[in-house]
Scaffold this motif. Sequence first.
Motif: not given
Length: 470
Positions: A277-286
Amino acid sequence: MKKLGGLRRRWLTNTFLVVVPLAIVCVLLVTASFSAYYYSGMESDLRYRAKTTKDFFEDSINLDYTQFYKSCVDFTESFEDRNHIELQFINAQGRLVASSYGPWAGRAPETADISEAMTKRELTTFLGEDQHTGERIMAVSTPLIYSSGEVIGVLRFVTSTRVMDMQITYIVLITVFFCLIFLLVLVLTSNYYIRSILDPIADITETAKRITGGSYGAQIQKKYVDEIGELADTINEMSMQIAQNEKTQTEFISSLSHELRTPLTAITGWGETLLSMDSMDPVQTRRGMGIILREARRLTELVVELLDFTRIQDGRMTLNIETTDIRAEFEDTVYMYGSRLKQEGIILNYKDTDEDIPEIPCDPKRMRQVFLNILDNAAKHGGEGKKIDSELLYTGDAVVIHIRDYGPGIPDDEIPLVKKKFYKGSSTARGSGIGLAVCDEIVQMHGGVLELRNAEGGGTVVSVRLPVKQ
């Protein structure tokens, strides 16, 4: 087959070492018995003849020598049994005076019975070889004594033992013949009996070699309902058990590979997704970290089960026994696991009791492992019921824990098998198939009992009974 041949040879050798000496003893006893019977009969007959003849001659003994000699000759000439018995009159000098065989009956006898009869003045017997003819004879001599006490001669009866010896030999030969017939029958029956044992053993040995070579499940044809048949049944059962265990272990390895691959795939997949992921999506990361954490816990549980199982197999599992508040341990486990089950939509009920539950000697860490494993099984196999009930009771001599799910239950034919290692039965739920086996072993090490049964209305009840005192 070489060993079996040795067994046959050893059987026959041991049998003959016993039977042949017995047969020889039997022949010797028969020979001795018949010899004693015949010879004693012959001796009794000769003694009787000698006594009666001596009594007959008592009046003639007092005559002068010429008259006495004439009466001896007359008596011998009229002797009726001369064909098989010789009657002799011998004077004090050992010369033959008269004989039932005629005046030229031969030289005077020189056997010991004659001199003994004159010396001892009593009836004597001789059994042996005639030194003049070489023939075996039996002789009975009785002294002839004047009224003055002078021994004037010997009255002697002599007979050959040839006919009697032939009869004894004939009897011995018959005895030997029957002994040989007996030995022949013994050999034939023993050989048949040995074959009835060795042939099935050869089949059993051959099948056992096939099983050793990997032909698990091979069966022996049962021919006899005896110890051999029982041995065949035992090996057949062992073969089937080995085949079943081989199949179960193969299925276990396949299931374990799947169980390990699934969380690893999820961990690897989400790890690669998060890294890409280029940018860490908080929802997806969690979400991804949650999955990685959950699957990592699954891997940890599998590894712990495998380690415990290997310790049990090697006899290395030990318990750290201490006096434990088992109610507190069980309630903590229910509370902790209940929070986890809520996330899956499953309600874990705990039925509290007002009665005092005594502390018991146990390993609290291992018992918590048992409770967690049973609750996890209830969630996996009965989770579709969306409810699990649990309670803890005191029966006076034991503490009993009941955990019930509301799933489809266990097929009746699988209930005796579910605690066995590697067994998963018809369930398609995830798991290694060794969790309950580990739990059962831990409970048994505490002196307790783990039981499973289907509940009325559906679902399965798992009961753990722990003694208050060990």
